[in-house]
Design a protein around this motif. Sequence first.
Motif, PDB file in Angstrom:
ATOM      1  N   HIS A  98       1.293  -0.980   0.110  1.00 58.22           N
ATOM      2  CA  HIS A  98       0.425  -0.109  -0.104  1.00 58.22           C
ATOM      3  C   HIS A  98       1.318   1.909  -0.121  1.00 58.22           C
ATOM      4  O   HIS A  98       0.670   2.225  -0.459  1.00 58.22           O
ATOM      5  CB  HIS A  98      -0.798  -0.290   0.966  1.00 58.22           C
ATOM      6  CG  HIS A  98      -1.917   1.721   1.092  1.00 58.22           C
ATOM      7  ND1 HIS A  98      -2.724   1.608   0.888  1.00 58.22           N
ATOM      8  CD2 HIS A  98      -1.774   2.817   1.887  1.00 58.22           C
ATOM      9  CE1 HIS A  98      -3.605   2.780   1.048  1.00 58.22           C
ATOM     10  NE2 HIS A  98      -2.924   3.066   1.946  1.00 58.22           N
ATOM     11  N   ALA A  99       2.049   1.095   0.399  1.00 60.35           N
ATOM     12  CA  ALA A  99       3.169   2.661   0.860  1.00 60.35           C
ATOM     13  C   ALA A  99       3.004   2.636  -0.188  1.00 60.35           C
ATOM     14  O   ALA A  99       3.830   3.818  -0.353  1.00 60.35           O
ATOM     15  CB  ALA A  99       3.561   2.190   2.416  1.00 60.35           C
ATOM     16  N   GLU A 100       3.831   1.609  -1.092  1.00 53.23           N
ATOM     17  CA  GLU A 100       5.021   1.915  -2.201  1.00 53.23           C
ATOM     18  C   GLU A 100       4.076   2.581  -3.686  1.00 53.23           C
ATOM     19  O   GLU A 100       3.723   3.141  -4.026  1.00 53.23           O
ATOM     20  CB  GLU A 100       5.553   0.490  -2.686  1.00 53.23           C
ATOM     21  CG  GLU A 100       6.779  -0.099  -1.698  1.00 53.23           C
ATOM     22  CD  GLU A 100       6.937  -1.361  -2.100  1.00 53.23           C
ATOM     23  OE1 GLU A 100       8.499  -1.529  -1.999  1.00 53.23           O
ATOM     24  OE2 GLU A 100       6.012  -1.933  -3.188  1.00 53.23           O
ATOM     25  N   GLN A 101       2.225   1.484  -3.491  1.00 53.25           N
ATOM     26  CA  GLN A 101       1.481   2.348  -4.088  1.00 53.25           C
ATOM     27  C   GLN A 101       0.844   3.695  -4.205  1.00 53.25           C
ATOM     28  O   GLN A 101       0.687   4.758  -5.178  1.00 53.25           O
ATOM     29  CB  GLN A 101       0.443   0.707  -4.478  1.00 53.25           C
ATOM     30  CG  GLN A 101      -0.312   1.929  -5.391  1.00 53.25           C
ATOM     31  CD  GLN A 101      -1.578   1.031  -4.689  1.00 53.25           C
ATOM     32  OE1 GLN A 101      -2.481   0.179  -4.110  1.00 53.25           O
ATOM     33  NE2 GLN A 101      -2.734   0.954  -5.951  1.00 53.25           N
ATOM     34  N   VAL A 102       1.010   4.267  -2.940  1.00 53.03           N
ATOM     35  CA  VAL A 102       0.608   5.507  -2.707  1.00 53.03           C
ATOM     36  C   VAL A 102       1.146   6.390  -2.797  1.00 53.03           C
ATOM     37  O   VAL A 102       1.456   7.487  -3.523  1.00 53.03           O
ATOM     38  CB  VAL A 102       0.251   5.863  -1.286  1.00 53.03           C
ATOM     39  CG1 VAL A 102       0.394   7.097  -0.395  1.00 53.03           C
ATOM     40  CG2 VAL A 102      -1.812   4.783  -1.070  1.00 53.03           C
ATOM     41  N   LEU A 103       2.806   5.714  -2.338  1.00 51.44           N
ATOM     42  CA  LEU A 103       4.129   7.249  -2.742  1.00 51.44           C
ATOM     43  C   LEU A 103       4.937   7.190  -3.964  1.00 51.44           C
ATOM     44  O   LEU A 103       5.096   7.595  -4.209  1.00 51.44           O
ATOM     45  CB  LEU A 103       4.971   6.471  -1.612  1.00 51.44           C
ATOM     46  CG  LEU A 103       4.592   6.966  -0.160  1.00 51.44           C
ATOM     47  CD1 LEU A 103       5.754   6.339   0.927  1.00 51.44           C
ATOM     48  CD2 LEU A 103       4.715   7.915   0.260  1.00 51.44           C
ATOM     49  N   GLY A 104       4.496   5.981  -5.044  1.00 52.05           N
ATOM     50  CA  GLY A 104       5.138   5.452  -5.908  1.00 52.05           C
ATOM     51  C   GLY A 104       5.979   5.369  -6.134  1.00 52.05           C
ATOM     52  O   GLY A 104       7.056   6.017  -7.237  1.00 52.05           O
ATOM     53  N   ILE A 105       6.765   4.920  -5.065  1.00 50.65           N
ATOM     54  CA  ILE A 105       8.283   4.483  -4.669  1.00 50.65           C
ATOM     55  C   ILE A 105       8.312   3.007  -4.363  1.00 50.65           C
ATOM     56  O   ILE A 105       7.102   2.514  -3.743  1.00 50.65           O
ATOM     57  CB  ILE A 105       8.805   5.847  -4.337  1.00 50.65           C
ATOM     58  CG1 ILE A 105       7.951   5.586  -2.584  1.00 50.65           C
ATOM     59  CG2 ILE A 105       9.424   6.750  -4.466  1.00 50.65           C
ATOM     60  CD1 ILE A 105       9.148   6.076  -1.775  1.00 50.65           C
ATOM     61  N   LYS A 106       9.769   2.567  -4.389  1.00 50.16           N
ATOM     62  CA  LYS A 106       9.730   1.140  -3.989  1.00 50.16           C
ATOM     63  C   LYS A 106      10.565   1.458  -2.528  1.00 50.16           C
ATOM     64  O   LYS A 106      10.993   2.325  -2.441  1.00 50.16           O
ATOM     65  CB  LYS A 106      10.122   0.134  -5.290  1.00 50.16           C
ATOM     66  CG  LYS A 106       9.350  -0.736  -6.250  1.00 50.16           C
ATOM     67  CD  LYS A 106       8.608  -1.155  -5.620  1.00 50.16           C
ATOM     68  CE  LYS A 106       7.783  -1.573  -7.307  1.00 50.16           C
ATOM     69  NZ  LYS A 106       6.516  -2.738  -6.628  1.00 50.16           N
TER      70      LYS A 106
END
Length: 158
Positions: A98-106
């Motif tokens: 979820h964090a990766e998706q929301v932030l647009g980073i890995k």
Amino acid sequence: MNSPGTSVAERVRALVAAHRGDRGALLPILHRIQAEFGYVDSEVVPVLAAELNISRADVHGVITFYTDFRSEPAGRTVLKLCRAEACQSVGAERLVAHAEQVLGIKVGQTTGDGSVTLEQVFCLGNCALGPAGQLNERVQGRLTPGRLDALLTEAVNR
């Protein structure tokens, strides 16, 4: 990385001098460099190698082996999400996704605007309240995607 009036190399040499007689001085020196500058720039590697009489490869190896050391500046907000077994068992992997998706980073990256760095850790000592994370220096427990979004919004908008 430059401080007014003092070159990076001079500051690194001063940190080395403070630990000159210590066994295993490289780790404490690297921690002090990161604390002072926010990261360990590649330009300090040859200075440390020369001052400590070790190879550049040895210095580089330590910096890249330990995940605590950054080779570039972190975002204004640092989000660390626990991926240890206790947190995994209560949804940590979904929270990381979820964090990766929301932030647009890995994991291991910083947003393009420099606002957030996303990191993984393998225990914050908050196992009973997983999934756990750390937002800047504050440990958070029982994180859900919604709660994480609210905490990030608050931190970024400060």
